[in-house]
Design a protein around this motif. Structure first.
Motif, PDB file in Angstrom:
ATOM      1  N   SER A 148       0.820  -1.215   0.000  1.00 36.76           N
ATOM      2  CA  SER A 148       0.000   0.000   0.000  1.00 36.76           C
ATOM      3  C   SER A 148       0.856   1.269   0.000  1.00 36.76           C
ATOM      4  O   SER A 148       0.483   2.265  -0.613  1.00 36.76           O
ATOM      5  CB  SER A 148      -0.958   0.015   1.188  1.00 36.76           C
TER       6      SER A 148
ATOM      7  N   ARG B  70      -2.303   8.796  -0.946  1.00 41.13           N
ATOM      8  CA  ARG B  70      -3.498   8.810  -1.799  1.00 41.13           C
ATOM      9  C   ARG B  70      -3.116   8.618  -3.254  1.00 41.13           C
ATOM     10  O   ARG B  70      -2.019   8.977  -3.670  1.00 41.13           O
ATOM     11  CB  ARG B  70      -4.296  10.093  -1.616  1.00 41.13           C
TER      12      ARG B  70
ATOM     13  N   LEU C 275      -8.318   6.599  -3.835  1.00 42.24           N
ATOM     14  CA  LEU C 275      -7.982   5.656  -2.778  1.00 42.24           C
ATOM     15  C   LEU C 275      -7.058   6.397  -1.828  1.00 42.24           C
ATOM     16  O   LEU C 275      -6.020   6.921  -2.249  1.00 42.24           O
ATOM     17  CB  LEU C 275      -7.284   4.422  -3.346  1.00 42.24           C
TER      18      LEU C 275
ATOM     19  N   LEU D 131      -8.036   2.126   4.692  1.00 41.00           N
ATOM     20  CA  LEU D 131      -8.111   2.568   3.301  1.00 41.00           C
ATOM     21  C   LEU D 131      -9.553   2.878   2.946  1.00 41.00           C
ATOM     22  O   LEU D 131     -10.468   2.131   3.285  1.00 41.00           O
ATOM     23  CB  LEU D 131      -7.578   1.480   2.363  1.00 41.00           C
TER      24      LEU D 131
ATOM     25  N   LEU E   8     -11.970   4.069  -0.447  1.00 43.38           N
ATOM     26  CA  LEU E   8     -12.085   4.283  -1.889  1.00 43.38           C
ATOM     27  C   LEU E   8     -13.365   5.060  -2.140  1.00 43.38           C
ATOM     28  O   LEU E   8     -14.453   4.622  -1.754  1.00 43.38           O
ATOM     29  CB  LEU E   8     -12.125   2.936  -2.623  1.00 43.38           C
TER      30      LEU E   8
END
Length: 62
Positions: free
Chosen positions: A29, A38, A50, A58, A60
Motif C-alpha cells: 500500500s 493517496r 484511494l 483505506l 475508496l
C-alpha cells in the motif's frame, strides 16, 4: 411485526473477506499510495480516490 420493522423477515448476511489466490498480483500500500497516502485510480472512464486515513484504514471514493 409492524410494516417498518422487517428485521425478523430479513436474513442476516454473512460478510467474509475474499480469499486471495496464490497467483493474485500484490502491491504494498505504501508503494501504491506514495508519500501523500493517496492515489487516483481510473476505471472504465471513472476516477476514484484511494486514500489512507489517519487511523491507517483505506477508503475508496468516487
Amino acid at each position: 411485526m409492524s410494516r417498518t420493522d422487517n428485521a425478523a423477515a430479513t436474513k442476516a448476511k454473512n460478510h467474509t473477506a475474499p480469499s486471495p489466490a496464490s497467483d493474485d498480483r500484490r502491491i504494498d500500500s505504501k508503494t501504491l499510495l506514495g508519500e501523500a497516502g493517496r492515489v487516483i485510480i481510473e476505471h472504465d472512464g471513472q476516477r476514484y480516490l484511494l486514500r489512507q486515513t489517519h487511523a491507517g484504514k483505506l477508503i475508496l471514493t468516487k
